[in-house]
Design an enzyme around this catalytic site. Sequence first.
Site, PDB file in Angstrom:
ATOM      1  CG  HIS A 120      -0.404   0.281   2.520  1.00 19.04           C
ATOM      2  ND1 HIS A 120      -0.114  -0.717   3.432  1.00 19.04           N
ATOM      3  CD2 HIS A 120      -0.058   1.441   3.126  1.00 19.04           C
ATOM      4  CE1 HIS A 120       0.366  -0.172   4.534  1.00 19.04           C
ATOM      5  NE2 HIS A 120       0.412   1.138   4.372  1.00 19.04           N
ATOM      6  CG  ASP A 150       0.018  -4.072   2.676  1.00 20.08           C
ATOM      7  OD1 ASP A 150       0.332  -3.595   1.564  1.00 20.08           O
ATOM      8  OD2 ASP A 150      -0.332  -3.371   3.650  1.00 20.08           O
ATOM      9  CB  SER A 224       3.041   1.878   6.195  1.00 18.70           C
ATOM     10  OG  SER A 224       1.849   1.928   6.934  1.00 18.70           O
TER      11      SER A 224
END
Length: 467
Positions: A120, A150, A224
């Site tokens: 992402h 992911d 992230s």
Amino acid sequence: MKKILSLVLVSALGGALTLGAYKLFLEPENKLFVTSASSNPSILQTSNVANLLNSGEAPDFTIAAENAINAVVHVKNVSISSGQLSLQDLFSGNSTPRAQMGTGSGVIINADGYIITNNHVINNADELSVTLNNNKTYKAEIVGSDPKTDIALLKIKADEDLPFVTFADSDQAKIGEWVLAVGNPFNLTSTVTAGIISAKARDLSGTSSQSFIQTDAAVNPGNSGGALVNARGELIGINTAISSQTGSYIGYSFAVPSNIARRVIEDIMEFGNVQNGILGISGGSLNSEFADKIGVNDTEGIYVDSVVEDSGAEKAGIKKGDIIKEIDRIKVSKFADLTGHIGAKRVGDKVSLKISRDGSLKTIDVTLTRNETLTLPLVGRVKNTKQDDLKKLKASNGIKIIELDKQYAEYWKKNGVKEGAIITSINDTKINSVDDAQEAIKNKSAYEPLRIELINSNGEKERYNFR
């Protein structure tokens, strides 16, 4: 004068009596205990904690933090979007493309410039750049990505060998173990936070398809793709998500275990895609309520409700009603324990299951197979067909329905569609495998009806439209 002196004496005497009465009858009793230097009463254990901290035995993360900081990078994702129309655009009838930038983190995993991050973080990127801890910036290319886990793999061409982190075995990470989260929250580069592992094999989807490491190390937007490392500076996870109602950290964060991330990037580097292996069972985690419902005495483990045809589990002899207690000597208490361990394996790998069957324990080795099943919306579970399945219904192509959706099962049965029917086309796309079916569903717009062509159990061709 005598009257004044008498009044003063009476007042003083009254005050003394009052104070004495309060001390004797009303004041709370406070006892003071004096402990000699040689005494060691058990109630003074808290002093041991202070001595431990003062003696320099508290966890020291300086070396781990220094190593991790140099191997964690700042990732910038620039995408071109039409965005909202301005007043000038409305008058001119044109839409001016606008650059939108997103940021995240990444982890260098070897000296040649391979970087692991979240899918992402780099999704929909038109341009990617990576800034190292020494402030050098490089353009990055996407080697491959896997939306399911992911995880994505990037590559930069640096003019020198790069610092990197080594992978740890995330299966060996313990609840309560100290960890560091390293990343770039809110564009604050090279940020380190500390915490402990709060839980393992955490599933946030409710579908038992995820297996995160949960930690209380502070993680915020921008973290992230960053590193979760142990006290030795070894990579045990890729920070991916937080649990929050505000969008910022409130106490829990989640990381993809390093074993899963490592398997994904190795597959990407070797095969160009991810080779997912499956056990080939469906079922649920046992607890008191579920055990009472199905009539078993065990409350721990994974209850096998069904076994997929032609899967490794079926070939190894796993049966409905078996209870999986361990996988590769790792205790299994919830389904995410199972999927998390298998997520680090490939097609063809073997796992050792300890199962309970009819009250006795036995060990069975299972070879993981390629996933040949899929859950189709409105239909249920389907799988790739064998030639015998196609010949039976005189079909030249298609996938077989092996389990009807419980919500729509009565509808299908009323129309003569049962398990074993062959789906030949979805939205006018010829279907030869579950991969074709998945792609057809993915390409369908939200406003487009679902059109399914199939051959029912009687060999009759039928077409269904769902809006």
